[in-house]
Design a protein around this motif. Structure first.
Motif, PDB file in Angstrom:
ATOM      1  N   GLY A  22       0.821  -1.213   0.000  1.00  0.00           N
ATOM      2  CA  GLY A  22       0.000   0.000   0.000  1.00  0.00           C
ATOM      3  C   GLY A  22       0.855   1.262   0.000  1.00  0.00           C
ATOM      4  N   ARG A  23       2.104   1.140   0.450  1.00  0.00           N
ATOM      5  CA  ARG A  23       3.035   2.271   0.450  1.00  0.00           C
ATOM      6  C   ARG A  23       4.049   2.155  -0.690  1.00  0.00           C
ATOM      7  NH1 ARG A  23       3.184   0.244   5.599  1.00  0.00           N
ATOM      8  NH2 ARG A  23       5.354  -0.340   5.326  1.00  0.00           N
ATOM      9  N   ASN A  24       3.727   1.367  -1.715  1.00  0.00           N
ATOM     10  CA  ASN A  24       4.593   1.142  -2.882  1.00  0.00           C
ATOM     11  C   ASN A  24       5.920   0.497  -2.509  1.00  0.00           C
ATOM     12  OD1 ASN A  24       2.746   2.049  -4.693  1.00  0.00           O
ATOM     13  ND2 ASN A  24       3.654   4.072  -4.932  1.00  0.00           N
ATOM     14  N   LYS A  25       5.933  -0.369  -1.502  1.00  0.00           N
ATOM     15  CA  LYS A  25       7.143  -1.094  -1.118  1.00  0.00           C
ATOM     16  C   LYS A  25       6.919  -2.578  -1.362  1.00  0.00           C
ATOM     17  CE  LYS A  25       8.852   2.179   2.211  1.00  0.00           C
ATOM     18  NZ  LYS A  25       9.622   2.349   3.422  1.00  0.00           N
ATOM     19  N   TYR A  26       7.851  -3.189  -2.083  1.00  0.00           N
ATOM     20  CA  TYR A  26       7.762  -4.594  -2.437  1.00  0.00           C
ATOM     21  C   TYR A  26       9.043  -5.285  -1.980  1.00  0.00           C
ATOM     22  CZ  TYR A  26       3.924  -3.005  -5.330  1.00  0.00           C
ATOM     23  OH  TYR A  26       2.746  -2.445  -5.759  1.00  0.00           O
ATOM     24  N   VAL A  27       8.924  -6.527  -1.516  1.00  0.00           N
ATOM     25  CA  VAL A  27      10.062  -7.260  -0.965  1.00  0.00           C
ATOM     26  C   VAL A  27      10.380  -8.446  -1.871  1.00  0.00           C
ATOM     27  CG1 VAL A  27      10.965  -8.451   1.064  1.00  0.00           C
ATOM     28  CG2 VAL A  27       9.325  -6.587   1.344  1.00  0.00           C
ATOM     29  N   PHE A  28      11.668  -8.609  -2.173  1.00  0.00           N
ATOM     30  CA  PHE A  28      12.138  -9.693  -3.024  1.00  0.00           C
ATOM     31  C   PHE A  28      13.338 -10.377  -2.385  1.00  0.00           C
ATOM     32  CE2 PHE A  28      10.300  -6.599  -5.948  1.00  0.00           C
ATOM     33  CZ  PHE A  28       9.449  -7.401  -6.681  1.00  0.00           C
ATOM     34  N   ILE A  29      13.477 -11.679  -2.635  1.00  0.00           N
ATOM     35  CA  ILE A  29      14.721 -12.391  -2.343  1.00  0.00           C
ATOM     36  C   ILE A  29      15.599 -12.187  -3.575  1.00  0.00           C
ATOM     37  CG2 ILE A  29      15.791 -14.643  -1.934  1.00  0.00           C
ATOM     38  CD1 ILE A  29      14.144 -13.827   0.413  1.00  0.00           C
ATOM     39  N   VAL A  30      16.815 -11.711  -3.363  1.00  0.00           N
ATOM     40  CA  VAL A  30      17.714 -11.406  -4.477  1.00  0.00           C
ATOM     41  C   VAL A  30      19.015 -12.181  -4.312  1.00  0.00           C
ATOM     42  CG1 VAL A  30      16.727  -9.127  -4.879  1.00  0.00           C
ATOM     43  CG2 VAL A  30      18.623  -9.367  -3.298  1.00  0.00           C
ATOM     44  N   ASP A  31      19.816 -12.180  -5.353  1.00  0.00           N
ATOM     45  CA  ASP A  31      21.127 -12.810  -5.306  1.00  0.00           C
ATOM     46  C   ASP A  31      21.983 -12.095  -4.270  1.00  0.00           C
ATOM     47  OD1 ASP A  31      24.133 -12.907  -6.568  1.00  0.00           O
ATOM     48  OD2 ASP A  31      23.011 -14.758  -6.906  1.00  0.00           O
ATOM     49  N   ARG A  32      22.692 -12.850  -3.453  1.00  0.00           N
ATOM     50  CA  ARG A  32      23.418 -12.222  -2.352  1.00  0.00           C
ATOM     51  C   ARG A  32      24.631 -11.424  -2.809  1.00  0.00           C
ATOM     52  NH1 ARG A  32      26.814 -16.909   0.622  1.00  0.00           N
ATOM     53  NH2 ARG A  32      27.496 -17.950  -1.265  1.00  0.00           N
ATOM     54  N   LYS A  76      20.385 -15.689   2.975  1.00  0.00           N
ATOM     55  CA  LYS A  76      19.478 -14.992   2.066  1.00  0.00           C
ATOM     56  C   LYS A  76      19.774 -13.501   2.079  1.00  0.00           C
ATOM     57  CE  LYS A  76      15.739 -18.077   3.252  1.00  0.00           C
ATOM     58  NZ  LYS A  76      14.565 -18.170   4.079  1.00  0.00           N
ATOM     59  N   LYS A  77      19.433 -12.844   0.986  1.00  0.00           N
ATOM     60  CA  LYS A  77      19.502 -11.395   0.914  1.00  0.00           C
ATOM     61  C   LYS A  77      18.142 -10.907   0.436  1.00  0.00           C
ATOM     62  CE  LYS A  77      22.294  -7.601  -0.807  1.00  0.00           C
ATOM     63  NZ  LYS A  77      23.496  -7.246  -1.575  1.00  0.00           N
ATOM     64  N   LYS A  78      17.545  -9.981   1.198  1.00  0.00           N
ATOM     65  CA  LYS A  78      16.248  -9.420   0.848  1.00  0.00           C
ATOM     66  C   LYS A  78      16.448  -7.996   0.375  1.00  0.00           C
ATOM     67  CE  LYS A  78      13.606 -11.680   4.462  1.00  0.00           C
ATOM     68  NZ  LYS A  78      12.697 -11.427   5.568  1.00  0.00           N
ATOM     69  N   ALA A  79      15.603  -7.578  -0.553  1.00  0.00           N
ATOM     70  CA  ALA A  79      15.609  -6.202  -1.028  1.00  0.00           C
ATOM     71  C   ALA A  79      14.205  -5.636  -0.892  1.00  0.00           C
ATOM     72  CB  ALA A  79      16.053  -6.127  -2.483  1.00  0.00           C
ATOM     73  N   ILE A  80      14.104  -4.486  -0.236  1.00  0.00           N
ATOM     74  CA  ILE A  80      12.837  -3.766  -0.140  1.00  0.00           C
ATOM     75  C   ILE A  80      12.906  -2.656  -1.168  1.00  0.00           C
ATOM     76  CG2 ILE A  80      11.297  -2.445   1.333  1.00  0.00           C
ATOM     77  CD1 ILE A  80      12.635  -3.888   3.718  1.00  0.00           C
ATOM     78  N   VAL A  81      12.080  -2.765  -2.192  1.00  0.00           N
ATOM     79  CA  VAL A  81      12.113  -1.850  -3.332  1.00  0.00           C
ATOM     80  C   VAL A  81      10.943  -0.881  -3.221  1.00  0.00           C
ATOM     81  CG1 VAL A  81      12.021  -1.729  -5.837  1.00  0.00           C
ATOM     82  CG2 VAL A  81      13.171  -3.640  -4.736  1.00  0.00           C
ATOM     83  N   THR A  82      11.236   0.419  -3.241  1.00  0.00           N
ATOM     84  CA  THR A  82      10.205   1.448  -3.213  1.00  0.00           C
ATOM     85  C   THR A  82      10.014   1.970  -4.630  1.00  0.00           C
ATOM     86  OG1 THR A  82      10.916   2.080  -0.996  1.00  0.00           O
ATOM     87  CG2 THR A  82       9.499   3.621  -2.168  1.00  0.00           C
ATOM     88  N   LEU A  83       8.762   1.961  -5.085  1.00  0.00           N
ATOM     89  CA  LEU A  83       8.442   2.416  -6.435  1.00  0.00           C
ATOM     90  C   LEU A  83       7.971   3.863  -6.416  1.00  0.00           C
ATOM     91  CD1 LEU A  83       6.501  -0.673  -7.798  1.00  0.00           C
ATOM     92  CD2 LEU A  83       8.943  -0.230  -7.853  1.00  0.00           C
ATOM     93  N   ALA A  84       8.007   4.497  -7.580  1.00  0.00           N
ATOM     94  CA  ALA A  84       7.515   5.861  -7.728  1.00  0.00           C
ATOM     95  C   ALA A  84       6.002   5.888  -7.542  1.00  0.00           C
ATOM     96  CB  ALA A  84       7.892   6.410  -9.101  1.00  0.00           C
ATOM     97  N   ASP A  85       5.464   7.063  -7.215  1.00  0.00           N
ATOM     98  CA  ASP A  85       4.015   7.198  -7.028  1.00  0.00           C
ATOM     99  C   ASP A  85       3.279   6.822  -8.310  1.00  0.00           C
ATOM    100  OD1 ASP A  85       4.280   8.035  -4.443  1.00  0.00           O
ATOM    101  OD2 ASP A  85       4.319  10.166  -4.950  1.00  0.00           O
ATOM    102  N   GLY A  86       2.209   6.067  -8.154  1.00  0.00           N
ATOM    103  CA  GLY A  86       1.405   5.637  -9.293  1.00  0.00           C
ATOM    104  C   GLY A  86       1.885   4.346  -9.937  1.00  0.00           C
ATOM    105  N   GLU A  87       3.066   3.864  -9.589  1.00  0.00           N
ATOM    106  CA  GLU A  87       3.594   2.618 -10.149  1.00  0.00           C
ATOM    107  C   GLU A  87       3.126   1.440  -9.300  1.00  0.00           C
ATOM    108  OE1 GLU A  87       5.645   2.138 -12.807  1.00  0.00           O
ATOM    109  OE2 GLU A  87       5.899   4.236 -13.306  1.00  0.00           O
ATOM    110  N   LYS A  88       2.833   0.322  -9.942  1.00  0.00           N
ATOM    111  CA  LYS A  88       2.440  -0.897  -9.245  1.00  0.00           C
ATOM    112  C   LYS A  88       3.007  -2.094  -9.987  1.00  0.00           C
ATOM    113  CE  LYS A  88      -1.884   0.756  -7.298  1.00  0.00           C
ATOM    114  NZ  LYS A  88      -1.545   0.879  -5.927  1.00  0.00           N
ATOM    115  N   ILE A  89       3.250  -3.158  -9.237  1.00  0.00           N
ATOM    116  CA  ILE A  89       3.660  -4.417  -9.842  1.00  0.00           C
ATOM    117  C   ILE A  89       2.424  -5.303  -9.896  1.00  0.00           C
ATOM    118  CG2 ILE A  89       5.090  -6.461  -9.587  1.00  0.00           C
ATOM    119  CD1 ILE A  89       7.217  -4.722  -8.321  1.00  0.00           C
TER     120      ILE A  89
END
Length: 95
Positions: A22-32, A76-89
């Motif tokens: 809801g705050r445009n933050k998405y979490v991914f498991i990424v390559d370490r 594991k390595k996690k990445a919290i990605v914040t998107l620009a306003d109006g963007e959604k995955i």
């Protein structure tokens, strides 16, 4: 440089990570071995969105034991990605 699909392994689907969508933050498991710039480029390439910020965290492997056998879980390595306003995955929208 690694392929974008090798950097972004999988999304994290949990109650806490889904609350961040809801705050445009998405979490991914990424390559370490991936750095923040590579993660940003990979998410922009794979999902066709504009990334504003990337925060990363490393979770070290934990010691586990089953009977007499000892070992470690994977790091594991996690990445919290914040998107620009109006963007959604779109992947996360159906959940």
């Amino acid at each position: 440089m690694m392929h974008p699909h090798d950097i972004v392994r999988r999304p994290v689907i949990s109650e806490k990570s889904m609350a961040g969508t809801g705050r445009n933050k998405y979490v991914f498991i990424v390559d370490r071995r991936a750095c923040k710039e590579e993660i940003k480029e990979a998410v922009e390439t794979v999902f066709k969105v504009k990334v504003v910020n990337v925060n990363t965290m490393r979770n070290p492997g934990k010691a586990k034991r089953v009977g007499i056998h000892r070992g470690y879980t994977n790091e594991k390595k996690k990445a919290i990605v914040t998107l620009a306003d109006g963007e959604k995955i779109e992947f996360f929208e159906g959940m």
